[in-house]
Design an enzyme around this catalytic site. Structure first.
Site, PDB file in Angstrom:
ATOM      1  CG  ASN A 440      35.985  65.949   3.552  1.00  0.00           C
ATOM      2  OD1 ASN A 440      36.729  65.481   4.437  1.00  0.00           O
ATOM      3  ND2 ASN A 440      35.401  67.252   3.584  1.00  0.00           N
ATOM      4  CD  GLU A 441      34.003  67.292   7.511  1.00  0.00           C
ATOM      5  OE1 GLU A 441      33.233  68.623   7.296  1.00  0.00           O
ATOM      6  OE2 GLU A 441      34.598  67.281   8.332  1.00  0.00           O
ATOM      7  CG  ASN A 505      37.317  65.118   8.184  1.00  0.00           C
ATOM      8  OD1 ASN A 505      38.277  64.173   7.983  1.00  0.00           O
ATOM      9  ND2 ASN A 505      36.553  65.340   7.282  1.00  0.00           N
ATOM     10  CD1 TRP A 592      41.648  71.987   8.230  1.00  0.00           C
ATOM     11  CD2 TRP A 592      41.657  70.134   6.737  1.00  0.00           C
ATOM     12  NE1 TRP A 592      40.942  72.250   7.152  1.00  0.00           N
ATOM     13  CE2 TRP A 592      41.283  71.165   6.199  1.00  0.00           C
ATOM     14  CE3 TRP A 592      42.334  69.257   6.108  1.00  0.00           C
ATOM     15  CZ2 TRP A 592      41.061  71.240   4.765  1.00  0.00           C
ATOM     16  CZ3 TRP A 592      41.774  69.097   4.650  1.00  0.00           C
ATOM     17  CH2 TRP A 592      41.179  70.107   4.250  1.00  0.00           C
TER      18      TRP A 592
HETATM   19  C1  GCB Z   1      36.369  69.986   7.710  1.00  0.00           C
HETATM   20  C2  GCB Z   1      36.354  69.917   6.196  1.00  0.00           C
HETATM   21  C3  GCB Z   1      37.458  70.998   5.750  1.00  0.00           C
HETATM   22  C4  GCB Z   1      37.339  72.214   6.394  1.00  0.00           C
HETATM   23  C5  GCB Z   1      37.684  71.782   7.954  1.00  0.00           C
HETATM   24  C6  GCB Z   1      37.578  73.118   8.937  1.00  0.00           C
HETATM   25  O1  GCB Z   1      35.961  68.956   8.277  1.00  0.00           O
HETATM   26  O2  GCB Z   1      36.616  68.802   5.601  1.00  0.00           O
HETATM   27  O3  GCB Z   1      37.032  71.082   4.415  1.00  0.00           O
HETATM   28  O4  GCB Z   1      38.214  72.995   6.113  1.00  0.00           O
HETATM   29  O5  GCB Z   1      36.753  71.038   8.621  1.00  0.00           O
HETATM   30  O6  GCB Z   1      38.706  73.672   8.913  1.00  0.00           O
HETATM   31  O7  GCB Z   1      36.708  73.397   9.345  1.00  0.00           O
END
Ligand code: GCB
Length: 884
Positions: A440-441, A505, A592
């Site tokens: 992930n990222e 994302n 998210w």
């Molecule tokens: C993302 C990450 C995640 C973070 C989210 C955020 O891209 O993968 O772990 O919590 O952004 O809320 O910034």
């Protein structure tokens, strides 16, 4: 799942100062699992004396039961309270337990379901071993260390030190990430006793039985079952391996039996094929039908071992143009990501906590869950199978491959591979899982440092391992930075093409860009990588329950700070979902996040140590408005939800009322006034310019579902403009009560112009970390009015009772460096108030507050203020209107 035969403390008795827990017998013979959850002693931090010796006196340690974590963080308050425990270091655990039986050549295996982050284990003073990684199950064969009968002392050192170069956790993933790594034995521990010849327990702590669907059509499904066998005896054994498949009632639908000869002290595997006639498929949420695979080892009439695993018969694929298919039929996947923590417990969740989380996700109408950013609990995988959720499961290769942006250390590579092997082996049989996430990222370091990152080799390494381990599932990756709008190194590595399918994302409107940029961003990637099935692995926005906006289009969000008005989250979701729903090429999308979660660098919304992008709060008690937006879109249950119920004391006497509903239309009443019916396109029904009377207003929305009305009701307090005035904080997103108890609504009633921020707080500014260079407007009579302002050519059409009013306009010069660079006109209801107004000249320089006030007469219920550019764009930072 292990169920204790005895009550919680039933097997505990006192002996002198020592407490001996007698493990509870869980399963019937031949494999027995004894639950070791009760009766531990715990001590946080380094030890003055060696706690390993069995005789060590731990009676001053705190008594705890599992699951347990010493950390507590994340609160809805602006400062940490005394309850916060964000200690990252060592915690010691000790348990005295009685040998449940005489081993007599049988094997005893200790099973840990999850210890954060590194676990070292001793039994009766002997060092048993170490496990690196907080999320996967691990086991140790402790037969040689067990007391023949009587008492054992188990000691566990858990270490969640902050990963950094030189720390104990430097080579254990994750080495970075936006979530807090809780410390402790935060899942269960048990002791498993088996015959010396048994189904292997030490296969990366996997079940030892691995079933896959070789082929399926309406008439039959061919199932392959591989069983790993272990013979810990000093002599060869001839056994039979009996594999069967049972339906959900336990009736056998297929069975095969094969002889096997196991050499002494050997591990071997047997592959068997079974045919299920007329299979009932696992159909996701529509019909999550589960069979069971049961494998038994027999020696003559003696049953040596028995393992049961879930089996869901299904096929699936991701198509780059048509999205996700389950059992040959298109199934658009829409759902949420979930982290495994909650208020007051951290990661130490009970089964009931998992069930509550799953119930909420089910209520939302989601059909898929991303298990972010690591291996979740066994119970959570079981629930996903049972509820028909389609799952993205992943390892914590998150945010960084190394502390420098360079190549990961060989130890990190080994640890990543180990955690991936554990994830795949331990969860291989869950039909819910359709993809293994290998990162992930992992290049996001490049965004923050503008330096190149070497993350691709490890990603590729993990991709190849996942494919070798499990050819039945595609690999995936969550991308942050391909086409990054935030910049990065000049020569970024391409990661997008490593895995079979991919997710991105993307947070347009939150981390920079506009909410409406989502669609074009995705289309660009789809055109550039036409063969890669694309998903949106994250999108979303934060929301605080106590912060509100009168108009989320009126200003800019401070993504990494405060405030986070709830209505802005709703706006981002409405815009994002419109873009996602219109793109059938996406194989899935995940909000998210389902729940607010702990992250100890976050100081945002109305919370501390929390990422507030949840649709539901950290304590699971409150569903935010955006929850109901998705429920109205995804669930078949009737939904009628009036937004803004927590913004009770309204700033403005006239508001727009928004209702989320999956009814075709809805009606609204405010008190006795019927405001009529509105259609609900995209599940949003809107009444504009709804008048509130001063004091209590009861709003009732209602929609019809097959002849049955469903209603929702809220109470809002309307302001009294005559008594208290109307105050608008131009360019600002959030309603606030400022010094002197003056309530300013967020920017509203405007048309045209642009909301501007004096000190931009978007991601670009955050990355440039220019907070120290913050500009300050001097001489302001009321603090809090000058960070945002509206600029350009614009009007305000403010609803007001007729009469004579006083208007105060707040100005300052944000950017001009000399008088004459910005002049503009202001008029009220067509009457010129200011001509050639120059805030620089009027205030005597830039960044100095200046006010002008005027009497105005309102007729027909509206005050129209017009701001027209002259030598430069017009601007205003706040408007106060009070009764004369
Ligand atoms: C993302 C990450 C995640 C973070 C989210 C955020 O891209 O993968 O772990 O919590 O952004 O809320 O910034």
């Amino acid at each position: 799942m292990m169920v204790g035969r005895k009550g919680a403390f039933a097997g505990t008795f006192m002996l002198g100062l020592l407490v001996f827990a007698e493990p509870a017998l869980a399963d019937a013979a031949p494999r027995r699992a004894f639950d070791l959850a009760q009766g531990w002693r715990f001590q946080q931090g380094a030890q003055p004396a060696e706690p390993l010796a069995p005789a060590f006196d731990d009676h001053s340690w705190k008594p705890v039961n599992l699951p347990h974590s010493w950390n507590r963080l994340g609160e809805y308050r602006t400062e940490r309270s005394a309850q916060t425990n964000n200690f990252q270091g060592v915690g010691w655990y000790r348990l005295r337990f009685q040998s449940p039986e005489k081993l007599d050549g049988k094997r005893a295996v200790l099973q840990f379901d999850g210890v954060g982050t590194i676990a070292d284990v001793w039994l009766n003073g002997h060092y048993v071993g170490r496990h690196n990684g907080a999320y996967s199950r691990f086991r140790f064969d402790v037969s040689r260390f067990m007391a023949a009968k009587g008492d054992n002392v188990l000691v566990v050192k858990a270490d969640n030190s902050k990963p950094k170069a030189g720390s104990t956790t430097a080579n254990v993933l994750p080495i970075a990430g936006d979530f807090f790594p809780y410390g402790g034995i935060y899942r269960g521990v048990s002791l498993i006793v088996t015959e010396p010849t048994h189904i292997d327990l030490l296969d990366h702590a996997g079940p030892g039985v691995y079933a896959s669907v070789a082929s399926v059509d309406g008439a039959a499904a061919a199932i392959d079952v591989v069983t790993k066998l272990r013979n810990d005896e000093g002599k060869a054994r001839n056994i039979r391996v009996v594999a069967s498949i049972r339906d959900d009632k336990g009736a056998e639908v297929a069975s095969v039996s094969a002889p096997a000869r196991l050499d002494a002290a050997k591990v071997d595997s047997v592959r068997q094929s079974l045919t299920v006639p007329n299979p009932r498929l696992w159909q996701g949420r529509a019909d999550p039908y589960l069979y069971k695979v049961v494998v038994e080892l027999r020696a003559g009439t003696k049953l040596l071992d028995r393992v049961e695993q879930p089996l869901g018969i299904r096929t699936f694929r991701m198509d780059p143009d048509k999205g996700f298919f389950l059992n040959g039929k298109s199934l658009p996947l829409h759902g949420v990501s979930r982290h495994q923590d909650r208020q007051g417990k951290g990661w130490a969740l009970s089964d009931a906590d998992h069930v509550e989380d799953m119930d909420l996700i089910q209520e939302l109408g989601a059909n898929t869950i991303r298990f972010a950013h690591y291996q979740h609990a066994p119970k959570w995988f079981e629930l996903a199978d049972e509820r028909g959720m389609v799952v993205w499961a992943e390892i914590p290769y998150v945010s960084a491959a190394s502390f420098t942006g360079g190549t990961p250390t060989p130890e990190i590579v080994d640890n990543a591979r180990q955690q991936l092997l554990e994830l795949v082996r331990q969860n291989y049989n869950h039909p819910s899982v359709v993809t293994w996430g290998v990162g992930n990222e992992v290049d996001s370091y490049s965004i923050f440092t503008r330096k190149p990152v070497k993350a691709r080799d490890l990603l590729k390494n993990l991709n190849d391992l996942a494919k070798q381990e499990d050819p039945t599932r595609p690999t995936t990756f969550a991308d942050c930075c391909t086409n990054s709008p935030y910049g990065g190194p000049a020569d970024p590595e391409l990661l997008f093409d490593v895995t079979d399918v991919a997710g991105v994302n993307r947070y347009p409107g939150w981390y920079g860009l506009k909410p409406t940029d989502m669609g074009p961003l995705l289309d660009e990637l789809h055109v550039r990588f036409p063969k890669v099935p694309l998903a949106v692995s994250e999108f979303g926005a934060g929301a605080a329950l106590t912060q509100h906006s009168d108009n989320p289009l009126g200003g800019h969000i401070n993504a990494f700070g405060r405030p986070h008005p709830e209505e802005f989250q709703s706006l981002i979701h409405e815009e994002s979902w419109r873009a996602l729903a219109a793109r059938p090429y996406l194989w899935a999308s995940w909000v998210w996040n389902m729940f607010d979660f702990a992250s100890d660098f976050r100081v945002e919304g109305d919370a501390i140590d929390l990422n507030d992008k949840g649709l539901v709060t950290y304590d699971r008690k409150t569903r935010k408005d955006a929850f109901y937006f998705y429920k109205a879109n995804w669930s078949s249950e009737p939904v009628v939800h009036i937004n803004g119920r927590r913004y009770i004391n309204r700033a403005y006497p006239v508001i727009d009322v928004r209702v989320y509903s999956n009814g075709e239309s809805a009606t609204l009443k405010v008190g006795d006034t019927d405001l009529g019916t509105r259609p609900c396109p995209e599940r949003i029904c809107v009444w504009q310019n709804v008048a509130l009377k001063p004091g209590e207003n009861r709003l009732v929305a209602s929609a019809d579902f097959a002849g049955k009305p469903v209603t929702d009701e809220i109470v809002l307090n309307g302001p009294d403009p005559v008594a208290r005035g109307v105050r608008i904080n131009s360019g600002d997103l959030t309603e606030q009560t400022l010094a002197g108890g003056l309530q300013f609504g967020s920017d509203h009633f405007f048309a045209g112009g642009e909301a501007r921020v004096l000190n931009p707080k978007d991601i670009t500014a955050f990355l440039a970390s220019n907070a120290s260079k913050a500009k300050i407007v001097h001489g302001a009579r009321i603090a809090g009015l000058h960070d945002g302002y509206r600029e350009g050519a614009f009007t305000y059409d403010v609803p007001l009772p007729d009469g004579t009013w006083n208007v105060v306009l707040h100005f300052f010069e944000p950017s001009a460096t000399a008088a004459g660079q910005r002049t503009f006109q202001v008029s009220a209801n067509g009457k010129r108030l200011l001509s050639g107004f120059d805030p620089f000249a009027a205030a005597g320089g830039a960044l100095k507050a200046v006010e002008r006030s005027f009497p105005v007469t309102v007729k027909g219920g509206r005050l129209m203020l017009a701001f027209e550019p002259g030598a430069g764009p017009a601007m205003v930072s706040a408007i106060e209107i009070t009764r004369k």
